[in-house]
Design a protein around this motif. Structure first.
Motif, PDB file in Angstrom:
ATOM      1  N   PRO A  90       8.258   5.989 -10.207  1.00  0.00           N
ATOM      2  CA  PRO A  90       7.227   5.004  -9.565  1.00  0.00           C
ATOM      3  C   PRO A  90       7.368   3.709 -10.197  1.00  0.00           C
ATOM      4  N   ALA A  91       6.986   2.668  -9.346  1.00  0.00           N
ATOM      5  CA  ALA A  91       6.980   1.248  -9.670  1.00  0.00           C
ATOM      6  C   ALA A  91       5.888   0.693  -9.276  1.00  0.00           C
ATOM      7  N   SER A  92       5.006   1.330  -8.417  1.00  0.00           N
ATOM      8  CA  SER A  92       3.831   0.775  -7.926  1.00  0.00           C
ATOM      9  C   SER A  92       2.675   1.538  -8.545  1.00  0.00           C
ATOM     10  N   GLU A  93       1.554   1.090  -8.433  1.00  0.00           N
ATOM     11  CA  GLU A  93       0.132   1.598  -8.720  1.00  0.00           C
ATOM     12  C   GLU A  93      -0.235   2.654  -8.012  1.00  0.00           C
ATOM     13  N   GLY A  94      -0.467   3.789  -8.205  1.00  0.00           N
ATOM     14  CA  GLY A  94      -1.025   4.832  -7.310  1.00  0.00           C
ATOM     15  C   GLY A  94       0.189   5.743  -7.005  1.00  0.00           C
ATOM     16  N   SER A  95       1.481   5.298  -7.497  1.00  0.00           N
ATOM     17  CA  SER A  95       2.709   6.108  -7.221  1.00  0.00           C
ATOM     18  C   SER A  95       2.778   7.242  -8.184  1.00  0.00           C
ATOM     19  N   GLY A 102       0.868  -1.317  -0.103  1.00  0.00           N
ATOM     20  CA  GLY A 102       0.082  -0.047   0.040  1.00  0.00           C
ATOM     21  C   GLY A 102       0.871   1.343  -0.067  1.00  0.00           C
ATOM     22  N   ARG A 103       2.157   1.261   0.025  1.00  0.00           N
ATOM     23  CA  ARG A 103       2.759   2.372   0.015  1.00  0.00           C
ATOM     24  C   ARG A 103       3.321   2.430  -1.393  1.00  0.00           C
ATOM     25  N   GLU A 104       3.827   3.790  -1.713  1.00  0.00           N
ATOM     26  CA  GLU A 104       4.471   4.124  -2.786  1.00  0.00           C
ATOM     27  C   GLU A 104       6.048   3.747  -2.955  1.00  0.00           C
ATOM     28  N   ARG A 105       6.261   2.652  -4.064  1.00  0.00           N
ATOM     29  CA  ARG A 105       7.428   2.134  -4.382  1.00  0.00           C
ATOM     30  C   ARG A 105       8.044   2.486  -5.620  1.00  0.00           C
ATOM     31  N   VAL A 111      11.060   3.257  -1.038  1.00  0.00           N
ATOM     32  CA  VAL A 111       9.697   3.454  -0.600  1.00  0.00           C
ATOM     33  C   VAL A 111       9.542   5.001   0.027  1.00  0.00           C
ATOM     34  N   VAL A 112       8.581   5.775  -0.523  1.00  0.00           N
ATOM     35  CA  VAL A 112       8.023   7.110  -0.168  1.00  0.00           C
ATOM     36  C   VAL A 112       7.561   7.003   1.175  1.00  0.00           C
ATOM     37  N   LYS A 113       7.987   7.896   2.108  1.00  0.00           N
ATOM     38  CA  LYS A 113       7.367   7.959   3.257  1.00  0.00           C
ATOM     39  C   LYS A 113       5.977   8.823   3.108  1.00  0.00           C
TER      40      LYS A 113
END
Length: 161
Positions: free
Chosen positions: A71-76, A49-52, A99-101
């Motif tokens: 970004p590499a993950s959905e929603g990021s 669930g975090r931005e990766r 990973v973005v805090k």
């Protein structure tokens, strides 16, 4: 006889007090180590669930490195500039998985190196607690185990980074 009994009681009370005080100090040191580590480790270990994504380090100054985030993950979302906290973790010109805090443009390194680096404060706490356990509690075997675990964590982290 009553003076001898009184002396033994006083010695027992002092021994119990020393054990309680030093045990409390050792436990507090370990709790502080976990607490200090968890601030970063939660982002590295619980990535669902975090931005990766990845960060390419462009500039480093004052123990902070900056660069663009891909970004590499959905929603990021892509960012022109994110910040990683320490130059020990990042070297200029290299790309790292991060990973973005939440709620910021700060990132933390992921993967084995990031996990190990996040737990460095616990390694230091284990070393410090081993001294308290050896000297204050006089439990030398436990102290060697704590010290060995702390030294191992710090050494493996140094080698991994």
């Amino acid at each position: 006889m009553s003076a001898l009994t009184s002396r033994r009681s006083a010695a027992s009370a002092l021994r119990i007090g020393r054990l309680a005080a030093m045990g409390t100090v050792a436990v507090l040191i370990l709790i502080a180590g976990v607490w200090a580590s968890w601030g970063t480790a939660q982002h590295v270990m619980l990535t669902k669930g975090r931005e990766r994504g990845t960060m390419t380090v462009e500039a480093c100054a004052d123990d902070r490195c900056t660069g663009p985030y891909t970004p590499a993950s959905e929603g990021s979302r892509a960012r022109d500039r994110v910040t990683i906290q320490s130059t020990v973790v990042a070297k200029k010109g290299r790309t790292y998985a991060v990973v973005v805090k939440p709620g910021s443009d700060d990132v933390v390194r992921t993967g084995p190196g990031g996990v190990l680096y996040a737990w460095v404060p616990l390694g230091g706490a284990l070393l410090l607690a081993s001294v308290v356990v050896a000297g204050g509690l006089r439990l030398t075997r436990l102290a060697w185990v704590l010290g060995g675990a702390g030294l191992t964590l710090l050494t493996v982290t140094f080698v991994a980074l």
